[in-house]
Design an enzyme around this catalytic site. Structure first.
Site, PDB file in Angstrom:
ATOM      1  N   CYS A  57       0.859  -1.184   0.000  1.00 36.42           N
ATOM      2  CA  CYS A  57       0.000   0.000   0.000  1.00 36.42           C
ATOM      3  C   CYS A  57       0.896   1.236   0.000  1.00 36.42           C
ATOM      4  O   CYS A  57       1.787   1.358   0.848  1.00 36.42           O
ATOM      5  CB  CYS A  57      -0.892  -0.001   1.236  1.00 36.42           C
ATOM      6  SG  CYS A  57      -1.828   1.537   1.433  1.00 36.42           S
ATOM      7  N   ASP A  64      -0.552  -5.618   0.341  1.00 35.63           N
ATOM      8  CA  ASP A  64      -1.839  -5.835  -0.326  1.00 35.63           C
ATOM      9  C   ASP A  64      -1.756  -7.178  -1.029  1.00 35.63           C
ATOM     10  O   ASP A  64      -0.747  -7.483  -1.679  1.00 35.63           O
ATOM     11  CB  ASP A  64      -2.116  -4.748  -1.369  1.00 35.63           C
ATOM     12  CG  ASP A  64      -2.594  -3.458  -0.741  1.00 35.63           C
ATOM     13  OD1 ASP A  64      -3.195  -3.512   0.347  1.00 35.63           O
ATOM     14  OD2 ASP A  64      -2.385  -2.394  -1.350  1.00 35.63           O
ATOM     15  N   VAL A  79       4.077 -15.863 -23.331  1.00 37.62           N
ATOM     16  CA  VAL A  79       4.959 -15.552 -22.208  1.00 37.62           C
ATOM     17  C   VAL A  79       5.380 -16.845 -21.514  1.00 37.62           C
ATOM     18  O   VAL A  79       4.586 -17.772 -21.357  1.00 37.62           O
ATOM     19  CB  VAL A  79       4.295 -14.564 -21.221  1.00 37.62           C
ATOM     20  CG1 VAL A  79       3.140 -15.192 -20.467  1.00 37.62           C
ATOM     21  CG2 VAL A  79       5.323 -13.991 -20.252  1.00 37.62           C
ATOM     22  N   LEU A  81       6.307 -18.943 -18.315  1.00 36.44           N
ATOM     23  CA  LEU A  81       5.697 -18.826 -16.986  1.00 36.44           C
ATOM     24  C   LEU A  81       6.673 -18.504 -15.856  1.00 36.44           C
ATOM     25  O   LEU A  81       6.346 -17.739 -14.963  1.00 36.44           O
ATOM     26  CB  LEU A  81       4.930 -20.101 -16.650  1.00 36.44           C
ATOM     27  CG  LEU A  81       3.655 -20.300 -17.459  1.00 36.44           C
ATOM     28  CD1 LEU A  81       2.956 -21.573 -17.033  1.00 36.44           C
ATOM     29  CD2 LEU A  81       2.732 -19.119 -17.312  1.00 36.44           C
TER      30      LEU A  81
END
Length: 140
Positions: A57, A64, A79, A81
């Protein structure tokens, strides 16, 4: 607990001590790798769910937690992984609003992959009694 052999004098975070690769800099999209789409003549959907995404945060510094859902229809590239995991982990110590972090990740992946369609949903856990869901879409 003592550091692993060979790292006695090295200064490293817990993350780096446990990972075979160095910790990426926060928001360092250069760690993302691709591979050729094995079926570029087809429209098919790839979906990832990342239930352990963490960032900070920007107001309080508290962590968060979110589930990120990434869905795309590849064109020429997909992409890889492990590189995606390392990229997402690089946000753990980054202070950012939910809207920014979701858009930053979505933008970086969209620029890298140039997919036919792309969506990322950041489903963030309760903060101050409010949950947040941020959806970013590119393409049709």
């Amino acid at each position: 607990m003592p550091p692993p052999p060979g790292l006695e004098s090295a200064r490293c975070s817990c993350f780096a001590a446990r990972m075979p690769l160095p910790e990426p800099a926060p928001q360092d999209a250069s760690v993302l790798e691709t591979f050729p789409n094995p079926y570029p003549d087809r429209d098919y959907e790839i979906a990832f769910e990342c239930p352990e995404f963490t960032c900070g945060c920007p107001k309080t510094g508290q962590p968060d937690f979110a589930t990120l859902r990434i869905t795309y229809v590849p064109d020429q590239l997909c992409v890889e992984l492990k590189s995606l995991k390392l990229y997402l982990w690089s946000f753990r110590n980054v202070g950012a609003f939910h809207e920014k972090v979701t858009n930053d990740i979505g933008g970086a992946l969209h620029r890298l992959l140039a997919p036919r369609r792309f969506e990322i949903v950041g489903d963030f856990q309760v903060r101050g009694g409010i949950t947040t869901r941020v959806t970013v879409r590119f393409g049709a």
